[in-house]
Structures are given as structure tokens and as C-alpha cells.
Design a protein around this motif. Structure first.
Motif, PDB file in Angstrom:
ATOM      1  N   ALA A  12       0.933  -1.227  -0.066  1.00  0.00           N
ATOM      2  CA  ALA A  12       0.069  -0.183  -0.145  1.00  0.00           C
ATOM      3  C   ALA A  12       0.912   1.225  -0.186  1.00  0.00           C
ATOM      4  O   ALA A  12       0.314   2.459  -0.174  1.00  0.00           O
ATOM      5  CB  ALA A  12      -0.906  -0.236   1.261  1.00  0.00           C
ATOM      6  N   GLY A  13       2.389   1.129   0.044  1.00  0.00           N
ATOM      7  CA  GLY A  13       3.158   2.286   0.019  1.00  0.00           C
ATOM      8  C   GLY A  13       3.646   2.441  -1.249  1.00  0.00           C
ATOM      9  O   GLY A  13       2.637   2.881  -2.222  1.00  0.00           O
ATOM     10  N   ILE A  14       4.790   2.684  -1.436  1.00  0.00           N
ATOM     11  CA  ILE A  14       5.474   3.022  -2.958  1.00  0.00           C
ATOM     12  C   ILE A  14       5.018   2.293  -4.002  1.00  0.00           C
ATOM     13  O   ILE A  14       4.397   2.778  -4.935  1.00  0.00           O
ATOM     14  CB  ILE A  14       6.989   3.206  -2.790  1.00  0.00           C
ATOM     15  CG1 ILE A  14       7.442   4.029  -1.789  1.00  0.00           C
ATOM     16  CG2 ILE A  14       7.620   3.870  -4.027  1.00  0.00           C
ATOM     17  CD1 ILE A  14       9.039   4.035  -1.296  1.00  0.00           C
ATOM     18  N   ARG A  34       4.083 -10.695  -1.945  1.00  0.00           N
ATOM     19  CA  ARG A  34       4.463 -11.840  -1.218  1.00  0.00           C
ATOM     20  C   ARG A  34       3.246 -12.495  -0.812  1.00  0.00           C
ATOM     21  O   ARG A  34       3.010 -13.674  -1.054  1.00  0.00           O
ATOM     22  CB  ARG A  34       5.505 -11.870  -0.467  1.00  0.00           C
ATOM     23  CG  ARG A  34       5.806 -13.195   0.094  1.00  0.00           C
ATOM     24  CD  ARG A  34       7.038 -12.898   1.190  1.00  0.00           C
ATOM     25  NE  ARG A  34       6.831 -11.589   1.749  1.00  0.00           N
ATOM     26  CZ  ARG A  34       7.798 -10.969   2.839  1.00  0.00           C
ATOM     27  NH1 ARG A  34       9.022 -11.560   2.705  1.00  0.00           N
ATOM     28  NH2 ARG A  34       7.758 -10.116   3.270  1.00  0.00           N
ATOM     29  N   THR A  35       2.511 -11.642  -0.075  1.00  0.00           N
ATOM     30  CA  THR A  35       1.277 -12.186   0.854  1.00  0.00           C
ATOM     31  C   THR A  35       0.051 -11.084   0.576  1.00  0.00           C
ATOM     32  O   THR A  35       0.193 -10.278  -0.083  1.00  0.00           O
ATOM     33  CB  THR A  35       1.519 -12.087   2.233  1.00  0.00           C
ATOM     34  OG1 THR A  35       1.947 -10.928   2.708  1.00  0.00           O
ATOM     35  CG2 THR A  35       2.695 -13.055   2.554  1.00  0.00           C
ATOM     36  N   ASP A  36      -1.148 -11.330   1.213  1.00  0.00           N
ATOM     37  CA  ASP A  36      -2.033 -10.456   1.515  1.00  0.00           C
ATOM     38  C   ASP A  36      -2.969 -10.349   0.106  1.00  0.00           C
ATOM     39  O   ASP A  36      -2.922  -9.305  -0.398  1.00  0.00           O
ATOM     40  CB  ASP A  36      -1.654  -9.135   2.034  1.00  0.00           C
ATOM     41  CG  ASP A  36      -2.792  -8.441   2.294  1.00  0.00           C
ATOM     42  OD1 ASP A  36      -3.802  -8.668   2.240  1.00  0.00           O
ATOM     43  OD2 ASP A  36      -2.525  -7.299   2.906  1.00  0.00           O
ATOM     44  N   ASP A 191       2.449  -1.371   5.150  1.00  0.00           N
ATOM     45  CA  ASP A 191       2.670  -2.426   4.853  1.00  0.00           C
ATOM     46  C   ASP A 191       4.057  -2.840   5.360  1.00  0.00           C
ATOM     47  O   ASP A 191       4.402  -4.119   5.245  1.00  0.00           O
ATOM     48  CB  ASP A 191       2.504  -3.167   3.465  1.00  0.00           C
ATOM     49  CG  ASP A 191       0.879  -3.424   3.073  1.00  0.00           C
ATOM     50  OD1 ASP A 191       0.240  -3.654   4.063  1.00  0.00           O
ATOM     51  OD2 ASP A 191       0.340  -3.073   1.953  1.00  0.00           O
ATOM     52  N   THR A 192       4.999  -1.828   5.299  1.00  0.00           N
ATOM     53  CA  THR A 192       6.219  -2.098   5.563  1.00  0.00           C
ATOM     54  C   THR A 192       6.576  -1.394   7.028  1.00  0.00           C
ATOM     55  O   THR A 192       6.777  -2.080   8.011  1.00  0.00           O
ATOM     56  CB  THR A 192       7.292  -1.730   4.413  1.00  0.00           C
ATOM     57  OG1 THR A 192       6.870  -0.419   4.159  1.00  0.00           O
ATOM     58  CG2 THR A 192       7.025  -2.537   3.314  1.00  0.00           C
ATOM     59  N   LEU A 193       6.752  -0.072   6.943  1.00  0.00           N
ATOM     60  CA  LEU A 193       6.904   0.690   8.314  1.00  0.00           C
ATOM     61  C   LEU A 193       6.061   0.485   9.365  1.00  0.00           C
ATOM     62  O   LEU A 193       6.220   0.391  10.325  1.00  0.00           O
ATOM     63  CB  LEU A 193       7.080   2.032   7.917  1.00  0.00           C
ATOM     64  CG  LEU A 193       7.475   2.913   9.112  1.00  0.00           C
ATOM     65  CD1 LEU A 193       9.061   2.646   9.465  1.00  0.00           C
ATOM     66  CD2 LEU A 193       7.481   4.454   8.756  1.00  0.00           C
TER      67      LEU A 193
HETATM   68  N1  LIG Z   1       8.947   2.332   4.274  1.00  0.00           N
HETATM   69  C1  LIG Z   1       9.839   3.193   4.370  1.00  0.00           C
HETATM   70  O1  LIG Z   1       9.964   4.105   5.518  1.00  0.00           O
HETATM   71  C2  LIG Z   1      11.114   3.198   3.652  1.00  0.00           C
HETATM   72  C3  LIG Z   1      12.245   3.908   3.702  1.00  0.00           C
HETATM   73  C4  LIG Z   1      13.225   4.108   2.740  1.00  0.00           C
HETATM   74  C5  LIG Z   1      13.365   3.232   1.881  1.00  0.00           C
HETATM   75  N2  LIG Z   1      12.505   2.189   1.575  1.00  0.00           N
HETATM   76  C6  LIG Z   1      12.154   1.352   0.473  1.00  0.00           C
HETATM   77  O2  LIG Z   1      11.081   1.467  -0.065  1.00  0.00           O
HETATM   78  C7  LIG Z   1      10.753   0.212  -0.849  1.00  0.00           C
HETATM   79  C8  LIG Z   1       9.700  -0.486  -0.271  1.00  0.00           C
HETATM   80  O3  LIG Z   1       8.538   0.473  -0.282  1.00  0.00           O
HETATM   81  P1  LIG Z   1       7.472   0.805   0.776  1.00  0.00           P
HETATM   82  O4  LIG Z   1       8.168   0.891   2.109  1.00  0.00           O
HETATM   83  O5  LIG Z   1       6.454   1.961   0.447  1.00  0.00           O
HETATM   84  O6  LIG Z   1       6.460  -0.627   0.666  1.00  0.00           O
HETATM   85  P2  LIG Z   1       5.367  -1.125  -0.091  1.00  0.00           P
HETATM   86  O7  LIG Z   1       5.491  -0.812  -1.537  1.00  0.00           O
HETATM   87  O8  LIG Z   1       3.996  -0.518   0.576  1.00  0.00           O
HETATM   88  O9  LIG Z   1       5.278  -2.565  -0.110  1.00  0.00           O
HETATM   89  C9  LIG Z   1       6.555  -3.510  -0.386  1.00  0.00           C
HETATM   90  C10 LIG Z   1       5.957  -4.900  -0.601  1.00  0.00           C
HETATM   91  O10 LIG Z   1       7.077  -5.528  -1.009  1.00  0.00           O
HETATM   92  C11 LIG Z   1       6.533  -7.031  -0.916  1.00  0.00           C
HETATM   93  N3  LIG Z   1       7.457  -7.780  -0.617  1.00  0.00           N
HETATM   94  C12 LIG Z   1       8.659  -8.052   0.447  1.00  0.00           C
HETATM   95  N4  LIG Z   1       9.114  -9.105   0.175  1.00  0.00           N
HETATM   96  C13 LIG Z   1       8.671  -9.746  -0.904  1.00  0.00           C
HETATM   97  C14 LIG Z   1       8.990 -10.937  -1.582  1.00  0.00           C
HETATM   98  N5  LIG Z   1      10.188 -11.704  -1.158  1.00  0.00           N
HETATM   99  N6  LIG Z   1       8.171 -11.067  -2.677  1.00  0.00           N
HETATM  100  C15 LIG Z   1       7.374 -10.487  -3.068  1.00  0.00           C
HETATM  101  N7  LIG Z   1       7.039  -9.335  -2.468  1.00  0.00           N
HETATM  102  C16 LIG Z   1       7.687  -8.958  -1.424  1.00  0.00           C
HETATM  103  C17 LIG Z   1       5.734  -6.825   0.452  1.00  0.00           C
HETATM  104  O11 LIG Z   1       4.838  -7.659   0.321  1.00  0.00           O
HETATM  105  P3  LIG Z   1       4.113  -8.692   1.436  1.00  0.00           P
HETATM  106  O12 LIG Z   1       3.456  -7.324   2.410  1.00  0.00           O
HETATM  107  O13 LIG Z   1       2.857  -9.241   1.071  1.00  0.00           O
HETATM  108  O14 LIG Z   1       4.959  -9.239   2.089  1.00  0.00           O
HETATM  109  C18 LIG Z   1       5.333  -5.350   0.449  1.00  0.00           C
HETATM  110  O15 LIG Z   1       3.931  -5.347   0.514  1.00  0.00           O
HETATM  111  C19 LIG Z   1      11.917  -0.556  -0.486  1.00  0.00           C
HETATM  112  O16 LIG Z   1      12.844  -0.795  -1.481  1.00  0.00           O
HETATM  113  C20 LIG Z   1      12.690  -0.007   0.684  1.00  0.00           C
HETATM  114  O17 LIG Z   1      13.827  -0.105   0.874  1.00  0.00           O
HETATM  115  C21 LIG Z   1      11.062   2.347   2.452  1.00  0.00           C
END
Ligand SMILES: NC(=O)c1ccc[n+]([C@@H]2O[C@H](COP(=O)([O-])OP(=O)(O)OC[C@H]3O[C@@H](n4cnc5c(N)ncnc54)[C@H](OP(=O)(O)O)[C@@H]3O)[C@@H](O)[C@H]2O)c1
Length: 254
Positions: A12-14, A34-36, A191-193
Motif C-alpha cells: 500500500a506504500g510506494i 508476497r502475501t495478502d 505494509d512495511t514501516l
Molecule cells: N517504508 C519506508 O519507510 C522506507 C524507507 C526508505 C526506503 N524504503 C524502500 O522502499 C521500498 C518499499 O516501499 P514501501 O516501504 O513503500 O513498501 P510497499 O510498496 O508498501 O510494500 C512493499 C511490498 O514488497 C513486498 N515484498 C517483500 N518481500 C517480498 C518478496 N520476497 N516477494 C514479493 N514481494 C515482497 C511486500 O509484500 P507483503 O507485504 O505481501 O510481504 C510489501 O507489501 C523498499 O525498496 C525500501 O528499501 C522504504
């Protein structure tokens, strides 16, 4: 046949917001996480509600063949992948060296680095054949700054950054734009933080730094930058950039 924006790591994030943004602009968003299943269905539903086109897939990107099979199926059944987004994080929280298992370290590399290599290995040649394409790679502060407890994360993300540079060196002149997007700070990403902090701490952080304070990066605003990068003229490509909130210290001062 619509062009496709393939997102590996669409929560639900980036990831989800980038897919939604490209779908608004006429792409089919192929969203993988991966899930959900419910979260995936909500995202696809929201895109379709906007009048866009999307499909969602559950896959574990670290399992052999999963990324490769998905690319082949999308190309055969939906359309050409014009934009690929590698958005998997590799953050496992701070762990001292002796508490970072071989397994955790290797998993960080699989998520941070090897998965991107596998994605690029298939999509870059396809993009080269078509004369154009964009690979957008989300990254993190750890790509440029090692820190205590960040052995696995920083090594994985540093590798990711260098891989973007080597991909650019080989595929840039062939018309493929690879951008390394350093997300330098916390994102309002449930979904992450959100999962890492737990519901209470996450909500508290949103109330004190996020929402109207704009101290947490808004994923829909990050998605604007991804869209802009994919529109750049090849005479002025950005290969690396960083994003952070106006109120945060940059990685070199943090
Ligand atoms: N969030 C932060 O504060 C933050 C800060 C700095 C950098 N980043 C970078 O931003 C990126 C993530 O974006 P976001 O935090 O906004 O998250 P997002 O896009 O909301 O979610 C990322 C998704 O990646 C999926 N994922 C994780 N492991 C996986 C796997 N093995 N196979 C398939 N899917 C997988 C997760 O799915 P499931 O939930 O289904 O497991 C999660 O929903 C990353 O590159 C991270 O390094 C994030």
C-alpha cells in the motif's frame, strides 16, 4: 494492447502507488507482492475504480523462477513491459554483527540485489529489442551509508546501487533508462514501516511527524517522481536521485 508497468513489491506504500500512478496514465499495472490477497485485490479494485487497468499476483520473489515466470506470462498475456519497478526492501532492523545470521545476510542480498539482477536479466534485453524501456529501482539510505546494525541491509542496498550503475553502463546506450531512487527517510507505508513499528507506534509516528506535518514521505507523492523519471528525454536522464521530507536531515548529515 496496453504497455505494462510491472511492480515487484506492490504494497500500500510506494509500490502500489507507483502502479496506480502509471495506470492513471494508461498503463496496465501488473502488481506483485508476497502475501495478502485482500491487499492486492483492494489495490487492483482502486485502480479499476479510477478507470485504469491492473492485475495482481502473489509471488515470493526470492523463490527460484518466480520473477522470471511472471515476466514471461505478463509479456505473453498482457503486453510489453515498458516500465519495471523493483521495490523490494531488505530491512531487518538493527542487528549487531554476531546476531546477523548467515541466513539473514544472504536473504538481504537475495531481496536487495539478486532479485534486481534476475529482473534486469530478462527485462533489459526485451527493452533493448524494443529500443526503449525504464527500470525504476527503489532504494534506501543504507545504499550510501553503512551504520551500526545495518550489515545485511547496507551490504544489500549498496550492491543494489552498484548494480544500477553497471546496468546503466551497459544498457543506457541501448535505450534502457535505469534510475536508482534513494528514499532517504521514513515513508508513510502501512505494509512495511507500519508492520515493523506495530499499529500503535506507527499511528503515533503518523500523528507526530506524518499527515499534515509532511515529515513522513507520502507514497503517492513519491509516485509522481517515478512517473516523471519515466517521461524524461534521453538527453537528460536522471540515473540517481534522493528524496526526503523537507524537515529531515540528508543522509550525509544524519
Ligand atoms: N517504508 C519506508 O519507510 C522506507 C524507507 C526508505 C526506503 N524504503 C524502500 O522502499 C521500498 C518499499 O516501499 P514501501 O516501504 O513503500 O513498501 P510497499 O510498496 O508498501 O510494500 C512493499 C511490498 O514488497 C513486498 N515484498 C517483500 N518481500 C517480498 C518478496 N520476497 N516477494 C514479493 N514481494 C515482497 C511486500 O509484500 P507483503 O507485504 O505481501 O510481504 C510489501 O507489501 C523498499 O525498496 C525500501 O528499501 C522504504
Amino acid at each position: 494492447m496496453k504497455p505494462v508497468c510491472l511492480v515487484i513489491g506492490a504494497g500500500a506504500g510506494i509500490g502500489g502507488n507507483v502502479g496506480r500512478r502509471f495506470a492513471r496514465e494508461g498503463y496496465h499495472a501488473a502488481l506483485c507482492r508476497r502475501t495478502d490477497q485482500d491487499g492486492l485485490d483492494r489495490l487492483v479494485g482502486a485502480i479499476e475504480g479510477d478507470g485504469g487497468s491492473a492485475s495482481g499476483y502473489l509471488l515470493n520473489a526470492v523463490d527460484d523462477g518466480t520473477i522470471e515466470q511472471r515476466i514471461e506470462a505478463v509479456e505473453a498475456e498482457i503486453g510489453p513491459i515498458e516500465v519495471a519497478v523493483y521495490n523490494l526492501g531488505a530491512q531487518i532492523g538493527d542487528r549487531p554483527l554476531r546476531s546477523t545470521s548467515y541466513k539473514a545476510f544472504e536473504m538481504g542480498w537475495r531481496l536487495g540485489c539478486f532479485g534486481l539482477f534476475r529482473l534486469a536479466n530478462l527485462v533489459c534485453p526485451l527493452m533493448e529489442e524494443r529500443g526503449a524501456g525504464t527500470l525504476l529501482v527503489t532504494s534506501a539510505t543504507a545504499a550510501v551509508r553503512g551504520n551500526a546494525g545495518q550489515h545485511s541491509h547496507a551490504a544489500a542496498m549498496g550492491g543494489r546501487r552498484m548494480l544500477c550503475q553497471t546496468l546503466n553502463a551497459e544498457y543506457g546506450p541501448k535505450g534502457v533508462h535505469v534510475a536508482h531512487i534513494l528514499v532517504d527517510g521514513a515513508v508513510d507505508a502501512p505494509d512495511t514501516l507500519g508492520k515493523m513499528l506495530g499499529p500503535e507506534r506507527y499511528q503515533q509516528l503518523r500523528e507526530t511527524r506524518g499527515m499534515e506535518h509532511d515529515g513522513l514521505m507520502l507514497p503517492e507523492r513519491i509516485a509522481d517522481t517515478y512517473w516523471h523519471l519515466a517521461q524524461q528525454h534521453r538527453s537528460v536522464w536522471t540515473h540517481e536521485l534522493d528524496l526526503r521530507s523537507f524537515s529531515d536531515s540528508p543522509w550525509w548529515n544524519g
